[in-house]
Design a protein around this motif. Structure first.
Motif, PDB file in Angstrom:
ATOM      1  N   ALA A 217       1.389   9.106  -6.296  1.00 46.48           N
ATOM      2  CA  ALA A 217       1.689  10.512  -6.025  1.00 46.48           C
ATOM      3  C   ALA A 217       2.812  11.003  -6.945  1.00 46.48           C
ATOM      4  O   ALA A 217       2.733  12.111  -7.509  1.00 46.48           O
ATOM      5  CB  ALA A 217       2.076  10.697  -4.559  1.00 46.48           C
ATOM      6  N   ALA A 218       3.838  10.184  -7.131  1.00 42.60           N
ATOM      7  CA  ALA A 218       4.939  10.568  -8.020  1.00 42.60           C
ATOM      8  C   ALA A 218       4.451  10.720  -9.461  1.00 42.60           C
ATOM      9  O   ALA A 218       4.878  11.637 -10.183  1.00 42.60           O
ATOM     10  CB  ALA A 218       6.061   9.526  -7.948  1.00 42.60           C
ATOM     11  N   SER A 219       3.562   9.854  -9.878  1.00 40.32           N
ATOM     12  CA  SER A 219       3.020   9.924 -11.229  1.00 40.32           C
ATOM     13  C   SER A 219       2.214  11.208 -11.435  1.00 40.32           C
ATOM     14  O   SER A 219       2.349  11.882 -12.466  1.00 40.32           O
ATOM     15  CB  SER A 219       2.150   8.696 -11.490  1.00 40.32           C
ATOM     16  N   ILE A 220       1.390  11.561 -10.452  1.00 38.57           N
ATOM     17  CA  ILE A 220       0.587  12.787 -10.542  1.00 38.57           C
ATOM     18  C   ILE A 220       1.494  14.009 -10.598  1.00 38.57           C
ATOM     19  O   ILE A 220       1.262  14.942 -11.371  1.00 38.57           O
ATOM     20  CB  ILE A 220      -0.397  12.879  -9.355  1.00 38.57           C
ATOM     21  N   VAL A 221       2.548  14.022  -9.791  1.00 36.03           N
ATOM     22  CA  VAL A 221       3.480  15.159  -9.792  1.00 36.03           C
ATOM     23  C   VAL A 221       4.166  15.275 -11.144  1.00 36.03           C
ATOM     24  O   VAL A 221       4.268  16.380 -11.701  1.00 36.03           O
ATOM     25  CB  VAL A 221       4.516  15.025  -8.655  1.00 36.03           C
ATOM     26  N   ALA A 222       4.626  14.170 -11.702  1.00 34.08           N
ATOM     27  CA  ALA A 222       5.292  14.209 -13.007  1.00 34.08           C
ATOM     28  C   ALA A 222       4.338  14.690 -14.101  1.00 34.08           C
ATOM     29  O   ALA A 222       4.721  15.505 -14.957  1.00 34.08           O
ATOM     30  CB  ALA A 222       5.869  12.830 -13.356  1.00 34.08           C
TER      31      ALA A 222
ATOM     32  N   VAL B 114       0.843  -1.202   0.000  1.00 33.64           N
ATOM     33  CA  VAL B 114       0.000   0.000   0.000  1.00 33.64           C
ATOM     34  C   VAL B 114       0.876   1.250   0.000  1.00 33.64           C
ATOM     35  O   VAL B 114       0.614   2.213  -0.717  1.00 33.64           O
ATOM     36  CB  VAL B 114      -0.960  -0.005   1.209  1.00 33.64           C
ATOM     37  N   THR B 115       1.939   1.228   0.790  1.00 35.46           N
ATOM     38  CA  THR B 115       2.859   2.369   0.852  1.00 35.46           C
ATOM     39  C   THR B 115       3.487   2.628  -0.511  1.00 35.46           C
ATOM     40  O   THR B 115       3.564   3.771  -0.963  1.00 35.46           O
ATOM     41  CB  THR B 115       3.950   2.122   1.911  1.00 35.46           C
ATOM     42  N   VAL B 116       3.919   1.578  -1.174  1.00 35.92           N
ATOM     43  CA  VAL B 116       4.525   1.722  -2.508  1.00 35.92           C
ATOM     44  C   VAL B 116       3.481   2.236  -3.507  1.00 35.92           C
ATOM     45  O   VAL B 116       3.771   3.109  -4.321  1.00 35.92           O
ATOM     46  CB  VAL B 116       5.126   0.382  -2.987  1.00 35.92           C
ATOM     47  N   GLU B 117       2.274   1.707  -3.435  1.00 30.44           N
ATOM     48  CA  GLU B 117       1.210   2.151  -4.344  1.00 30.44           C
ATOM     49  C   GLU B 117       0.926   3.646  -4.173  1.00 30.44           C
ATOM     50  O   GLU B 117       0.832   4.395  -5.150  1.00 30.44           O
ATOM     51  CB  GLU B 117      -0.065   1.352  -4.096  1.00 30.44           C
TER      52      GLU B 117
END
Length: 190
Positions: free
Chosen positions: A178-183, A170-173
């Motif tokens: 979040a990283a994908s949305i920021v990129a 869950v933490t990795v997901e």
């Protein structure tokens, strides 16, 4: 640079989709992850298989379908073992909000990227584009940036809770989405 950000957003999105599959979170979550990844791949590759506004509509529809589960589902009544795990009860509702929010933000980013493309067409043909600006910053950009900031705060809070509960998947997901949305947000801003 925008293409690098698009492609860079695909890797964490793919990782997040794999975590969704591995976490066995349900058909709606799996479908949402696949549609979001397909939309990002279509936009990043420039293939244009589906018009960006249709992608945005699909993402918004999935966000609503995902959010309806908060009202319809009673986790303790339908899934054995969930009632005894308070983390699972809170986490299920929070992940529905996280998924729906991510889908809505991604739909807004798709629209923003489509707007950038249309503004380029307007500029090339000396046609004034009708956009709302605040001193060079678009109002839509400010709203999307605020939504991303809220999404990141929610992601961080859920990731901390998941890490405390030793839910690594869950933490990795959460981190990958979040990283994908920021990129994608950075790609849309350029």
């Amino acid at each position: 640079m925008t293409e690098v950000l698009h492609l860079g957003a695909l890797l964490p999105a793919a990782l997040g989709a794999c975590c969704t599959v591995g976490g066995r979170r349900g058909v709606i979550d799996l479908g949402s992850a696949i549609v979001m990844l397909a939309a990002m791949l279509d936009l990043a590759s420039g293939a244009g298989v589906i018009h960006p506004l249709l992608w945005a509509c699909a993402l918004m529809i999935l966000a609503v379908v995902s959010a309806v589960r908060l009202r319809v589902a009673r986790p303790s009544a339908r899934r054995p073992g969930v009632a005894s795990d308070p983390f699972a009860l809170r986490h299920r509702a929070a992940m529905v909000v996280h998924t729906s929010g991510g889908l809505l933000i991604m739909a807004a980013l798709v629209c923003a990227m489509t707007g950038h493309a249309s503004n380029t067409v307007y500029a090339e043909n000396d046609i004034p584009a009708s956009t709302h600006h605040l001193g060079g910053i678009s109002l839509a950009g400010v709203l999307i940036a605020g939504a991303i900031a809220g999404y990141l705060a929610l992601s961080a809070r859920l990731a901390v809770d998941a890490a405390r509960a030793r839910r690594r998947l869950v933490t990795v997901e959460l981190g990958s989405m979040a990283a994908s949305i920021v990129a994608m947000g950075l790609a849309a801003a350029m």
